[in-house]
Design an enzyme around this catalytic site. Structure first.
Site, PDB file in Angstrom:
ATOM      1  N   PHE A 179      60.514  17.732 -32.428  1.00  0.00           N
ATOM      2  CA  PHE A 179      61.719  18.339 -33.524  1.00  0.00           C
ATOM      3  C   PHE A 179      62.921  17.211 -33.603  1.00  0.00           C
ATOM      4  CE2 PHE A 179      66.143  19.781 -34.182  1.00  0.00           C
ATOM      5  CZ  PHE A 179      65.643  21.448 -35.174  1.00  0.00           C
ATOM      6  N   ASP A 221      64.522   8.672 -30.277  1.00  0.00           N
ATOM      7  CA  ASP A 221      65.956   9.639 -30.898  1.00  0.00           C
ATOM      8  C   ASP A 221      66.273  10.022 -29.588  1.00  0.00           C
ATOM      9  OD1 ASP A 221      66.711  12.110 -31.121  1.00  0.00           O
ATOM     10  OD2 ASP A 221      64.755  12.828 -32.745  1.00  0.00           O
ATOM     11  N   LYS A 250      74.795  14.263 -32.795  1.00  0.00           N
ATOM     12  CA  LYS A 250      75.620  15.471 -31.695  1.00  0.00           C
ATOM     13  C   LYS A 250      77.135  14.869 -30.657  1.00  0.00           C
ATOM     14  CE  LYS A 250      71.029  18.067 -31.245  1.00  0.00           C
ATOM     15  NZ  LYS A 250      71.294  18.991 -32.396  1.00  0.00           N
TER      16      LYS A 250
END
Length: 404
Positions: A145, A230, A259
């Site tokens: 994801f 990531d 984030k």
């Protein structure tokens, strides 16, 4: 009746009336928050064990970050990258140092960071590795994801994220996560990068087999391929280290961050790499109006400084041991598996007992917020400011839910 006086049902209905239904949120309407706790419109308090998918690593309204935002709001919020502002240099320098890299390219969202990484890897492949024009490929993992742009969903294996959004962007090869042999076979002379999550978050906090990440690093070095990590969810303290890769003794060629970098206040993302990689970009070839804006840099610089102390990484490691010990004690009592590292856990509930959604709804009724994924799995990612007592409280509520 008391139920008739509650504001939540009407607020939920109103929130759904004029929005596309691309989310299925729990029926809680939050109005204020502090630390690890949020309060809804009816005055009910909940322990936040999702932390904005790790965007709130430092909790809600961390005083240092809020102060930085307030101070910057009174001075300057946006210039665009057409000009330089006085918060930019500190942010880039200090984040580069935290990552052990030469350069930083600021963007806004995690998906933008991933798209940036893809573009940089392709350009590096053509200009440095010598891949023929238009032939570059990137190897990714099943269960990944990385975001929801049209390019990113082109290499997703999640049917909800991918179906009906074609035609899909070519240039990606998907291999099983954790399978070094398959990865080695997929890499050829036109491969420019391997793009992986060190721990797969959306898939259910899946930790790869021991030796996998070092093996990826070795393959990438041997085959002249960039290793792109990531760390948008796994990084910045979540797993008990600054980066999840650290815990495997691995340094990627490129970090993708987001984030928690925005402190739960503004969207901030970044790509960090050395000059021989990020230096391939020239003016006009990539950018963002809001990327690296003054407000974002002011907040994110304070985030980097909080991480530079090591306090939050140590908290995550120590409190994570307590969380996982409590969760492992529930295996065989409603849980069939527990995965994760630091203050990050994926829990597989016995599907005969209830779905992940049902578990999250019952936890919500008991004052704990979590999120389900993939049927009977739920994820816990509390803010790193959570206390031992609050962890014990969350585990106790989960125990009660599983006991029915």
């Amino acid at each position: 009746m008391i139920e008739d006086m509650l504001r939540t049902p009407a607020a939920v209905q109103d929130s759904e009336r004029h929005t596309a239904h691309n989310y299925h949120p729990l029926p809680v309407v939050i109005t204020s928050a502090e630390g690890a706790w949020v309060t809804d419109v009816d005055g009910n308090r909940y322990l936040d064990c999702l932390a904005g998918y790790s965007a709130l690593n430092f909790g809600h309204r961390h005083p240092t970050l809020i102060a930085a935002a307030h101070a910057q709001l009174d001075r300057l919020t946006l210039t665009s990258r057409a000009f330089i502002h006085d918060q930019f240099a500190d942010f880039c320098r200090e984040l580069a140092a935290l990552c052990g890299k030469d350069l930083v390219l600021p963007m806004n969202t995690g998906a933008e960071a991933v798209e940036t990484g893809i573009k940089v890897a392709r350009k590096w492949g053509y200009q440095v590795k010598g891949v023929p024009a238009g032939q570059a490929n990137i190897v990714v993992a099943e269960g990944n994801f990385h975001g929801r742009t049209t390019t990113i969903v082109s290499f997703s294996t999640d049917s909800d994220a991918r179906a009906d959004f074609g035609p899909y962007t070519p240039g990606f090869r998907v291999v099983p996560y954790g399978d070094l042999a398959a990865l080695s076979e997929a890499i050829d002379e036109h491969t420019v990068a391997v793009l992986l999550e060190p721990i797969q978050g959306e898939q259910g906090v899946v930790v790869p087999p021991e030796g996998y990440l070092p093996g990826v690093r070795r393959l990438c070095t041997e085959r002249e391929v960039l290793f792109i990590a990531d760390e948008i969810q796994s990084g910045l303290g979540r797993t008990g280290a600054t980066f999840a890769c650290e815990q495997e003794g691995v340094v990627p060629d490129m970090y993708l961050l987001g984030k928690a970098l925005g402190g739960g206040i503004v969207p901030v993302s970044a790509v960090a790499a050395d000059t021989d990689v990020l230096g391939v970009l020239k003016p006009g070839q990539h950018g963002s109006t809001f990327g690296g804006n003054p407000l974002a840099c002011a907040v994110a610089t304070e985030v980097v400084r909080l991480l530079a102390t090591g306090e939050f990484q140590r908290r995550s490691a120590a409190l994570g041991e307590r969380l996982h010990a409590g969760l492992r004690g529930l295996i065989g009592q409603g849980l069939v598996a527990v995965r994760g590292r630091g203050l990050w856990a994926g829990l597989d509930i016995d599907p005969a007992l209830m779905s992940g959604r049902e578990a999250c709804e019952r936890l919500m009724e008991r004052g704990v917020l979590a999120k389900d994924t993939h049927g009977s799995t739920i994820r816990l990612a509390p803010p790193l400011v959570i206390t031992e007592e609050e962890i014990d409280h969350a585990v106790a509520q989960l125990t009660a839910v599983l006991a029915g």
